[in-house]
Design a protein around this motif. Structure first.
Motif, mmCIF file in Angstrom:
data_model
loop_
_atom_site.group_PDB
_atom_site.id
_atom_site.type_symbol
_atom_site.label_atom_id
_atom_site.label_comp_id
_atom_site.label_asym_id
_atom_site.label_seq_id
_atom_site.Cartn_x
_atom_site.Cartn_y
_atom_site.Cartn_z
ATOM 1 N N PRO A 38 -5.946 -5.025 13.209
ATOM 2 C CA PRO A 38 -7.351 -5.623 13.527
ATOM 3 C C PRO A 38 -8.344 -4.946 12.798
ATOM 4 O O PRO A 38 -8.350 -3.780 12.368
ATOM 5 C CB PRO A 38 -7.335 -4.971 14.952
ATOM 6 N N ILE A 39 -9.306 -5.888 12.186
ATOM 7 C CA ILE A 39 -10.199 -5.346 11.478
ATOM 8 C C ILE A 39 -11.325 -4.252 11.715
ATOM 9 O O ILE A 39 -11.696 -3.251 11.286
ATOM 10 C CB ILE A 39 -11.156 -6.662 11.109
ATOM 11 N N GLY A 40 -11.541 -4.142 13.295
ATOM 12 C CA GLY A 40 -11.812 -3.103 13.788
ATOM 13 C C GLY A 40 -11.278 -1.792 13.643
ATOM 14 O O GLY A 40 -12.051 -0.865 13.208
ATOM 15 N N GLU A 165 -5.415 -10.157 4.466
ATOM 16 C CA GLU A 165 -5.779 -9.099 5.214
ATOM 17 C C GLU A 165 -5.121 -8.091 5.512
ATOM 18 O O GLU A 165 -4.919 -7.529 6.521
ATOM 19 C CB GLU A 165 -6.528 -9.851 6.333
ATOM 20 N N ILE A 166 -4.306 -7.293 4.535
ATOM 21 C CA ILE A 166 -3.454 -6.350 4.720
ATOM 22 C C ILE A 166 -4.111 -5.091 4.270
ATOM 23 O O ILE A 166 -5.228 -4.912 3.576
ATOM 24 C CB ILE A 166 -2.378 -6.350 3.808
ATOM 25 N N SER A 167 -3.820 -3.873 4.957
ATOM 26 C CA SER A 167 -4.883 -2.508 4.909
ATOM 27 C C SER A 167 -3.966 -2.098 3.830
ATOM 28 O O SER A 167 -2.555 -1.719 4.058
ATOM 29 C CB SER A 167 -5.100 -2.007 6.123
ATOM 30 N N VAL A 168 -4.562 -1.146 2.819
ATOM 31 C CA VAL A 168 -3.838 -0.462 1.788
ATOM 32 C C VAL A 168 -4.489 0.800 1.897
ATOM 33 O O VAL A 168 -5.913 1.076 1.525
ATOM 34 C CB VAL A 168 -3.855 -1.224 0.501
ATOM 35 N N ARG A 169 -3.647 1.907 1.936
ATOM 36 C CA ARG A 169 -4.226 3.303 1.924
ATOM 37 C C ARG A 169 -3.416 4.157 1.073
ATOM 38 O O ARG A 169 -2.263 3.927 0.949
ATOM 39 C CB ARG A 169 -4.145 3.827 3.404
ATOM 40 N N TRP A 170 -4.248 5.113 0.428
ATOM 41 C CA TRP A 170 -3.523 5.963 -0.497
ATOM 42 C C TRP A 170 -4.440 7.156 -0.807
ATOM 43 O O TRP A 170 -5.534 7.262 -0.363
ATOM 44 C CB TRP A 170 -3.365 5.155 -1.847
ATOM 45 N N ARG A 171 -3.861 8.075 -1.571
ATOM 46 C CA ARG A 171 -4.603 9.318 -2.074
ATOM 47 C C ARG A 171 -4.878 9.262 -3.521
ATOM 48 O O ARG A 171 -4.028 8.997 -4.297
ATOM 49 C CB ARG A 171 -4.006 10.599 -1.584
ATOM 50 N N SER A 172 -6.095 9.823 -3.900
ATOM 51 C CA SER A 172 -6.355 9.783 -5.190
ATOM 52 C C SER A 172 -5.716 11.138 -5.795
ATOM 53 O O SER A 172 -5.440 11.931 -4.993
ATOM 54 C CB SER A 172 -7.859 9.765 -5.453
ATOM 55 N N CYS A 180 -8.496 0.015 1.179
ATOM 56 C CA CYS A 180 -9.062 -1.397 0.663
ATOM 57 C C CYS A 180 -8.209 -2.346 1.414
ATOM 58 O O CYS A 180 -7.223 -2.239 2.028
ATOM 59 C CB CYS A 180 -8.963 -1.556 -0.903
ATOM 60 N N ARG A 181 -8.945 -3.614 1.671
ATOM 61 C CA ARG A 181 -8.454 -4.658 2.560
ATOM 62 C C ARG A 181 -8.705 -5.825 1.677
ATOM 63 O O ARG A 181 -9.448 -6.598 1.778
ATOM 64 C CB ARG A 181 -8.955 -4.472 3.722
ATOM 65 N N PRO A 182 -7.624 -6.243 0.955
ATOM 66 C CA PRO A 182 -7.818 -7.454 0.073
ATOM 67 C C PRO A 182 -7.734 -8.808 0.939
ATOM 68 O O PRO A 182 -6.900 -8.874 2.093
ATOM 69 C CB PRO A 182 -6.485 -7.603 -1.045
ATOM 70 N N ASP A 183 -8.617 -9.619 0.742
ATOM 71 C CA ASP A 183 -8.616 -10.930 1.580
ATOM 72 C C ASP A 183 -7.490 -11.582 1.403
ATOM 73 O O ASP A 183 -6.803 -12.193 2.409
ATOM 74 C CB ASP A 183 -9.739 -11.666 1.009
ATOM 75 N N LEU A 184 -6.572 -11.686 0.218
ATOM 76 C CA LEU A 184 -5.497 -12.497 -0.085
ATOM 77 C C LEU A 184 -4.767 -11.784 -1.086
ATOM 78 O O LEU A 184 -5.438 -11.009 -1.825
ATOM 79 C CB LEU A 184 -6.003 -13.691 -0.278
ATOM 80 N N CYS A 185 -3.376 -11.920 -0.843
ATOM 81 C CA CYS A 185 -2.487 -11.329 -2.040
ATOM 82 C C CYS A 185 -1.584 -12.352 -2.615
ATOM 83 O O CYS A 185 -0.969 -12.842 -1.729
ATOM 84 C CB CYS A 185 -1.855 -10.020 -1.446
ATOM 85 N N THR A 186 -1.649 -12.601 -3.813
ATOM 86 C CA THR A 186 -0.336 -13.306 -4.301
ATOM 87 C C THR A 186 0.731 -12.318 -4.746
ATOM 88 O O THR A 186 0.333 -11.214 -4.516
ATOM 89 C CB THR A 186 -0.569 -14.242 -5.282
ATOM 90 N N TRP A 223 -7.133 0.577 -8.428
ATOM 91 C CA TRP A 223 -6.498 1.744 -8.010
ATOM 92 C C TRP A 223 -5.443 1.758 -6.897
ATOM 93 O O TRP A 223 -4.312 2.179 -6.909
ATOM 94 C CB TRP A 223 -7.635 2.799 -7.445
ATOM 95 N N GLY A 224 -5.971 0.665 -5.917
ATOM 96 C CA GLY A 224 -4.715 0.316 -4.756
ATOM 97 C C GLY A 224 -3.687 -0.177 -5.215
ATOM 98 O O GLY A 224 -2.424 0.255 -4.696
ATOM 99 N N MET A 225 -3.803 -1.136 -6.201
ATOM 100 C CA MET A 225 -2.683 -1.871 -6.736
ATOM 101 C C MET A 225 -1.552 -0.576 -7.448
ATOM 102 O O MET A 225 -0.454 -0.931 -7.122
ATOM 103 C CB MET A 225 -2.920 -2.780 -7.585
ATOM 104 N N GLU A 226 -2.299 0.250 -8.040
ATOM 105 C CA GLU A 226 -1.443 1.130 -8.904
ATOM 106 C C GLU A 226 -0.805 1.978 -7.944
ATOM 107 O O GLU A 226 0.516 2.480 -8.049
ATOM 108 C CB GLU A 226 -2.262 1.871 -10.008
ATOM 109 N N ALA A 227 -1.451 2.412 -6.720
ATOM 110 C CA ALA A 227 -0.780 3.295 -5.791
ATOM 111 C C ALA A 227 0.497 2.641 -5.019
ATOM 112 O O ALA A 227 1.470 3.204 -4.578
ATOM 113 C CB ALA A 227 -1.994 3.839 -4.701
#
Length: 303
Positions: A38-40, A165-172, A180-186, A223-227
């Motif tokens: 959920p977005i919240g 709307e997938i949620s992506v989490r990582w550490r720098s 981050c949360r891309p609207d759409l992924c191909t 950065w999220g894509m690389e992670a």
């Protein structure tokens, strides 16, 4: 449900989204992807988003602290944000969106054509399961959707979506918890939908890019894509104008501009880390007498 990227997606954990990011993951992939969050829950979770970091970069550490650390400043709600959320919902579910909303008869609206108490009462009695919006806003969304559907590149991206709307989490590398949360992924690129009041997108949307930090968002999402073990590719923006003739374009940003956005984000992240350690959030030179910075071009103008 969280999915550890190093393991690769499975049909049991992803359901219909099994193909998302199906490219082979790098050994160093560190991101965690959450589907159907959920977005919240996403917005209230730990980790710095691009919007939060950009608040620090554009509005200063004191605002950042009050808004995102102390949480004493509420999130800003505007009609533009609310309208953008509706169009994002269409992007996520397609034309099913139009069965989720309802517009009351004109006689139920206020004298200025807005949804008021009378319209809400009508909706409660006649369409309790649907989202109430005015006929004017519905017509605007229909025109914006038509503009998107009429754009070949936009529809190619939408038709090739493997997740929304997938949620992506990582550490720098410095230990910052990011998300981050891309609207759409191909399978190859991530996509973000933007609405704008600019009527000539290719001529003037760059102003919104600079004002709202979309170049920083591009760098953050890469950065999220690389992670995630993917090849970092430019964020694709589907941009649609909220004003007639409702232009739609798909744009990417210049590499050099995205590089500048990354630098802004890195500076802010470093400052946030330092201030979190010191618990000091006042702006630099606070309490001192300072000479007002004035651009050289402005001084030349008055000479």
């Amino acid at each position: 449900m969280a999915h550890e990227l190093g393991m690769g997606p499975s049909s049991t954990s992803w359901g219909s989204q099994v193909r998302v990011l199906h490219r082979p993951f790098a050994d160093e992939a560190t991101a965690v992807i959450t589907a159907d969050e959920p977005i919240g829950d996403y917005h209230s979770s730990a980790g710095w988003s691009k919007s939060q970091i950009w608040d620090h970069a554009s509005r200063g550490p004191q605002y950042f602290y009050l808004r995102h650390v102390a949480k004493s400043i509420p999130s800003e709600e505007t009609s533009a944000l609310a309208h953008g959320s509706l169009l994002h919902r269409w992007l996520e579910v397609g034309d099913k969106f139009f069965s989720e909303v309802v517009s009351p008869p004109d006689e139920m609206l206020t004298d200025t054509g807005l949804v008021g108490k009378k319209a809400k009462q009508w909706a409660a009695e006649n369409a309790p399961e649907q989202l109430l919006i005015s006929a004017k806003e519905l017509r605007q969304i229909q025109r914006e959707v038509a503009a998107i559907k009429g754009h070949k590149a936009a529809m190619e991206l939408i038709d090739s979506a493997v997740a929304h709307e997938i949620s992506v989490r990582w550490r720098s590398p410095e230990g910052d918890q990011l998300r981050c949360r891309p609207d759409l992924c191909t399978e190859d690129v991530w996509v973000d939908l933007k609405t704008t009041r600019e009527t000539d997108i290719l001529a003037s949307f760059w102003k919104s890019v600079m004002s709202y930090g979309y170049h920083a968002q591009d760098g953050h999402y890469q950065w999220g894509m690389e992670a995630a073990g993917m090849e970092a590719r430019p964020l694709h923006f589907i941009v649609v104008s909220t004003l007639p003739p409702h232009q739609c374009h798909v744009v990417t940003l210049p590499h050099s501009l995205v590089a500048d956005g990354r630098k802004v984000m890195l500076r802010s992240l470093a400052d946030i880390r330092l201030r979190m350690d010191l618990d000091y959030w006042m702006p630099d030179q606070h309490g001192e007498v300072v000479e007002l910075p004035v651009p050289v071009s402005a001084m030349w103008r008055n000479s």
